[in-house]
Motif scaffolding. Structure first.
Motif, PDB file in Angstrom:
ATOM      1  N   GLU A 146      -0.615   4.386  -1.741  1.00 49.52           N
ATOM      2  CA  GLU A 146      -1.820   4.883  -1.075  1.00 49.52           C
ATOM      3  C   GLU A 146      -1.482   5.532   0.261  1.00 49.52           C
ATOM      4  O   GLU A 146      -2.015   6.595   0.614  1.00 49.52           O
ATOM      5  N   ASP A 180      -5.014  -1.406   5.416  1.00 46.90           N
ATOM      6  CA  ASP A 180      -5.802  -2.640   5.346  1.00 46.90           C
ATOM      7  C   ASP A 180      -5.056  -3.795   6.019  1.00 46.90           C
ATOM      8  O   ASP A 180      -4.440  -4.620   5.357  1.00 46.90           O
ATOM      9  N   GLN A 220      -2.305   9.381   1.532  1.00 47.53           N
ATOM     10  CA  GLN A 220      -3.379   9.613   2.495  1.00 47.53           C
ATOM     11  C   GLN A 220      -2.918   9.886   3.927  1.00 47.53           C
ATOM     12  O   GLN A 220      -3.674  10.482   4.705  1.00 47.53           O
ATOM     13  N   CYS A 253      -7.355   3.684   6.161  1.00 47.34           N
ATOM     14  CA  CYS A 253      -6.873   3.277   4.841  1.00 47.34           C
ATOM     15  C   CYS A 253      -5.864   2.127   4.910  1.00 47.34           C
ATOM     16  O   CYS A 253      -5.547   1.517   3.884  1.00 47.34           O
ATOM     17  N   GLN A 302       0.809  -1.222   0.000  1.00 40.04           N
ATOM     18  CA  GLN A 302       0.000   0.000   0.000  1.00 40.04           C
ATOM     19  C   GLN A 302       0.840   1.269   0.000  1.00 40.04           C
ATOM     20  O   GLN A 302       0.335   2.344   0.316  1.00 40.04           O
TER      21      GLN A 302
END
Length: 299
Positions: free
Chosen positions: A214, A279, A218, A277, A211
């Motif tokens: 991402e 996971d 974020q 966000c 991730q």
């Protein structure tokens, strides 16, 4: 993806490398370690350099750094001061300085400890000299990350257990007490800890790599992610679980050892603090982890 890893020959690192390679065998990995010969024997199919070869780091130009290297100890004796600062601050700062030249770098994953929060997760208050150096390093990291225009986050690890380790953990001493001829000396065992399996910790690190784009977009700079189960168990209750699973008697002298001067009496991962966000969640319960260890010992 190009990944730089420090501390790959340590307890968690030895579990992380196979997981990363299984997750994506196209990762280009550079391991930086004090003992390059040992590292090459453990992981022959990746790139290697020593802790003095920062030019190699610059040339490698990693996209993600997983910084596991640390000297972990509960001692604050005079003789440990120089080596712990060398390992936990000086080496890390030299690495950060070298990374200034790495324009591909987007994410630096730092490793923290629950013992940086001995009074609770809302404010850093260190339990040991070791965690004081870990907390201090975060300031250097924040400075260099802003300078280099990359994101950094800290995975705050709770009481990691399971798998294979060269050093004993509290759960190992409990297993040593099974039908022991002499009692194993312990504290009163009232510390309420969050026991998280090493495989779940590794999964969190692999997820950071998966991730990375991402997370960079974020997360705010210096975000903390607490890596635990969110469930607290006292050491004495954990020992009772071991006795139940093994159906053996524990020979433990509870209260024979004093608590450390600033011991952490309660440390449970506040999972609600973690960014939505990200996971990841722990999958292995303490019951399952103890059963796994029981099965291994009984083979």
């Amino acid at each position: 993806m190009k990944i730089l890893i420090t501390g790959a020959t340590g307890y968690i690192g030895r579990h992380l490398l196979p997981a990363l390679q299984s997750d994506n065998n196209t990762h280009d990995i550079l391991i930086i370690s004090r003992n390059v010969i040992q590292a090459k024997q453990l992981f022959p199919n990746v790139n290697h350099c020593s802790t003095e070869e920062f030019e190699t780091v610059k040339q490698f130009n990693p996209e993600v750094v997983l910084h596991l290297a640390t000297l972990s100890t509960s001692s604050d004796a005079d003789e440990i001061i120089e080596p712990i600062i060398q390992s936990n601050i000086t080496f890390g700062v030299k690495l950060l300085s070298a990374l200034k030249s790495c324009n591909a770098l987007k994410l630096f994953v730092n490793i923290g400890s629950f013992a940086e929060y001995r009074l609770g997760p809302d404010k850093q208050k260190d339990a040991y000299l070791y965690t004081a150096t870990k907390s201090a390093f975060r300031h250097f990291l924040d400075y260099y990350a802003d300078l280099g225009n990359y994101k950094h986050l800290t995975l705050v690890l709770y009481t990691v257990y399971g798998g294979q380790d060269l050093r004993k953990k509290i759960i190992d001493y409990v297993f040593d007490a099974l039908n022991a001829p002499m009692p194993i000396k312990m504290t009163a065992g009232e510390q309420c800890l969050d026991f998280v399996h090493v495989n779940d910790v590794v999964d969190a690190m692999v997820q950071c790599v998966r991730q990375s784009n991402e997370l960079c977009q974020q997360l705010t700079q210096g975000t903390e992610i607490h890596v635990g189960t969110g469930v607290g168990t006292t050491i004495k209750a954990m020992a009772n679980l071991v006795a139940q699973h093994t159906r053996q008697t524990l020979n433990i002298d509870w209260g024979a050892l004093p608590y450390r001067p600033l011991d952490v009496m309660k440390a449970i991962a506040p999972l609600n603090h973690n960014p939505k966000c990200f996971d990841w969640k722990a999958r292995i319960t303490l019951n399952q982890g103890i059963q796994e260890k029981t099965n291994h010992i009984c083979k």
